[in-house]
Design an enzyme around this catalytic site. Structure first.
Site, PDB file in Angstrom:
ATOM      1  N   CYS A 113       0.810  -1.219   0.000  1.00 59.90           N
ATOM      2  CA  CYS A 113       0.000   0.000   0.000  1.00 59.90           C
ATOM      3  C   CYS A 113       0.846   1.272   0.000  1.00 59.90           C
ATOM      4  CB  CYS A 113      -0.952   0.001   1.193  1.00 59.90           C
ATOM      5  SG  CYS A 113      -2.081  -1.406   1.232  1.00 59.90           S
ATOM      6  N   HIS A 246      -3.731   7.265   1.866  1.00 64.89           N
ATOM      7  CA  HIS A 246      -4.048   5.920   1.391  1.00 64.89           C
ATOM      8  C   HIS A 246      -5.454   5.570   1.850  1.00 64.89           C
ATOM      9  CE1 HIS A 246      -4.125   1.702   0.728  1.00 64.89           C
ATOM     10  NE2 HIS A 246      -3.844   1.345   1.971  1.00 64.89           N
ATOM     11  N   ASN A 276     -10.047  -0.674  -0.308  1.00 71.05           N
ATOM     12  CA  ASN A 276      -8.586  -0.586  -0.267  1.00 71.05           C
ATOM     13  C   ASN A 276      -8.019  -1.189  -1.548  1.00 71.05           C
ATOM     14  OD1 ASN A 276      -5.842  -0.797   0.205  1.00 71.05           O
ATOM     15  ND2 ASN A 276      -6.051  -1.551   2.298  1.00 71.05           N
TER      16      ASN A 276
END
Length: 319
Positions: A113, A246, A276
């Site tokens: 990520c 993020h 996500n």
């Protein structure tokens, strides 16, 4: 020499999987998912649709927005945890699909990520030292092929997507400063121990996560790295026009904003629409805010991310 973002683009696969869809197949509920993550729906890549295909769509939009020809790009970095193949790199596949034949460098970056932050920093350094003039930086993921659809703690969180930016050498600052960190001793908190072949994962393919431990770690390191970066630049949270975090979990986003003294009105949040998407989440959110007019020339933009490894970092941008 500096580097400046001159175009953004993003792409989400056509298939949408809502929380209500998941209610039919796993022991969960729409309210449970929204309360704990802020996610309402996620996008699923079609059968045969690879990471490079998603990257291609996002890249074309970014190149169009930049007003350049693809052949002007002399550096491609693709941040991904779900490459098409073990090799060649997804970046080389993307270079071919874009029809770029100028021999510029192309490679993948794997920081989960945190990948887009790592890739943007790397491209910025290439341009600053004169190794490249125009860079395409992409975050692209097909994470849903790495999910155990019977595990409600993970399958509700992740989705597929891609985002891209074009960076160009400039005599004025665009990327102002970056900070990157990692700590491999925490690698067991979030992991997927498998191998990728032809877009599919074998071995033990599933993402496994200690959610509570990840939450605590993420909030701490994200606020720490942002404060580190702002202190170095002699800035405070009030100097930031937009935080583009993020897009992992709304609770992490809100907790990080509070620690920085930022109101949610100054935070770009798109997690509800795509979940996500790992390395793709920041460029997806960035492109959304650029195209709807929230992000304007002259503003200070701060992006930050944390991912398995653990990796984390932040980048300060003058738009």
């Amino acid at each position: 020499m500096h580097s400046k973002i001159i175009g953004t683009g993003s792409y989400l696969p056509a298939k949408v999987l809502t929380n209500y869809d998941l209610e039919k197949t796993v022991d969960t509920s729409h309210d449970w998912i929204v309360t704990r993550s802020g996610i309402v729906e996620r996008h699923i890549a079609a059968e045969g649709e690879l990471t490079s295909d998603l990257a291609l769509q996002a890249s074309r939009k970014a190149i169009e927005a930049a007003g350049i020809g693809a052949d002007e790009i002399d550096l491609i970095i693709v941040a991904t945890t779900s490459p098409d193949h073990l090799f060649p790199s997804t970046a080389c596949v993307l270079q071919d699909k874009l029809g770029i034949r100028n021999g510029g460098a192309a490679f993948d970056m794997q920081a989960v990520c945190g990948g887009f932050v790592y890739a943007l920093n790397t491209a910025d350094m290439y341009i600053r030292c004169g190794q490249a003039k125009t860079a395409l930086v992409v975050g692209a993921e097909v994470l849903t092929r790495m999910l155990d659809w019977n595990d409600r703690t993970t399958c509700v969180l992740f989705g597929d997507g891609a985002g891209a930016v074009v960076l160009r050498a400039s005599d004025k600052p665009g990327i102002v400063a970056s900070k990157l960190h990692s700590d491999g001793s925490h690698r067991h908190m979030l992991k997927a121990e498998g191998n990728v072949r032809n877009g599919e994962v074998d071995g033990d393919p599933f993402i496994k996560m200690d959610g509570q431990a990840v939450f605590k770690f993420a909030v701490k390191v994200l606020s720490d790295v942002v404060e580190e970066l702002l202190e170095e630049q002699k800035l405070s949270g009030s100097d930031i026009d937009w935080l583009v975090p993020h897009q992992a979990n709304i609770r992490i986003i809100e907790a990080t904003a509070r620690k920085l003294g930022l109101g949610m009105d100054n935070v770009v949040v798109t997690v509800a629409n795509h979940g996500n998407t790992s390395a793709a989440s920041i460029p997806l959110a960035l492109d959304t805010a650029v195209r709807d007019g929230r992000i304007k020339a002259g503003q200070n933009i701060l992006i930050e991310a944390v991912g398995g490894g653990f990796t984390w970092g932040a980048v300060l941008i003058k738009w």
